[in-house]
Design an enzyme around this catalytic site. Sequence first.
Site: not given
Length: 543
Positions: A102, A272
């Site tokens: 991430d 995202e």
Amino acid sequence: MAASFGFLWWQTGVIYQIYPRSFQDTNADGVGDLKGIESRLDYLASLGVDAIWISPIYPSPMADFGYDVADYCDIDARFGGLADFDSLLAQAHARGLRLLLDFVPNHTSDRHPWFVESRASRNNPKRDWYIWRDPAPDGWPPNNWISDFGGPAWEWDEATRQYYYHAFLKQQPDLNWRNPAVRAAMYDVMRFWFDRGVDGLRIDVLWHLVKAADFPDNPPNPAWQPALGDMHRVLQLHSTDQPEVHAIAADMRAIADSYGSGGRGDRVLIGEIYLPVDRLLHYYGRERAEVHLPFNFQLIDAPWQARALATLIADYEAALPPDAWPNWVLGNHDRPRVAARLGQAQAGVAAMLLLTLRGTPTLYYADELGLSDVAIPPAQVQDPRGLREPTLALGRDPVRTPMPWDGSENAGFTAARPWLPLHADWPVRNVARMAQEPHSILALYRRLLAARRAHPALAIGDFALLDAEGDILAYQRRFGAERLIVALNLGGNLQRLELPDWASDCRVLLSTLAHAALVEDRAVLLRADEGVILMANNQNSEG
Ligand code: NOJ
Ligand code: CA
């Protein structure tokens, strides 16, 4: 997939998201760690997924459980160290599993050395690495922007008498991506992890990176109601999705691609992005390629209704730019779990949908067990989102609870008290037990994942909706001579689907229920909450 027919691993594969605090603890502190993930790699490989994405594991004060990064190039001691990371990566690769990290570029922790410097004085060389503004003439914040976690997005710094901007917590100051030095530093972070061998990055809040240069007020949201939460009082018109973000996404893509061969990189970037589809799809890139997969979260919010889903899927497929590869998501660490939203009976149907639509699916850990949201007693709430607006059920702890592995103490997750409570159903809903049950949802996930590997039509085939009515959602997948039909009953009544001519002679390859659906002459009968994959018996027939 055994044969990839020129497709890349992130197109044919299935991604599995791990929330590292809740996967497996190995040192009895009640919090999951990297050694724990390593110890469960055999489970993931046998489940049949292709890649894991791990939510942030970098050194962090954990104000937002790792999404407040204090050092982008190290591992938080709670999770282990770089040696543990290298070992995890090597062991994942040894099993043919890819590993994604991430990447949190929009903001750092307020303890990151860059911010410590930036706030030290107005003329510090890192001052402009963050977003500092003078107060409005009356001393109020520079504009009306609201934090995604509620309250003003500006924090007053008494020492230097300016406000800094934070789209999330005040402990998460936003970086100034208009500053080339920030870009260079963050691009180096990407190279650090790619050089170490990671296979891709999920990019946190990509659409937030650039803000309108003159910081105008955001317009009020005419549809706002208190249940939506404070952040939705205004439309994030000027604070997100600015045109300049696309050049940054393209730079990131160029870095990722520089690691592959022949300009076709094998490192994947997933953005995202919570935006309407037309704006979401811009992040595939227009003049220059941007992210490989702008996360498509539509199935999380859509009404679970066959006709509405059919429209949504058709519209998304039709809107995809040429060469853009689709993707689908049913859940993540920020949103209610699929079993909580739809109930256990439909969770299996949802699994079949996710794993048979065209495009890369991302699974959220423990959804393969049908784990539901866990009601967290108020005194145990940990998520800052939940603590800031406690009355609105916006907290994310309920979807971040420990993975139930077996029937031993604390479900085999930890030898200590778990950091969040387990779901009360863990004695029956756990991996060891469900692995023994031929008709558990875990068994269904395994069969679906195996079917994707066995049938290229599911992983890479063409997609076309089929005419259907009522609660049935039906489509065909086709690759070469292989033609499959997926028919899903999204409701609680028996439904009949007329089959197209080419499929009049077919058999059930897989059902979500214990006893396969009834195939009649030119029709299939679907029981309540049943989904089936059908295969035409004569795969060579055209039509
Ligand atoms: C999106 C992440 O998914 C969420 O968990 C986090 O709180 C915010 N970005 C801020 O980084
Ligand atoms: Ca631990």
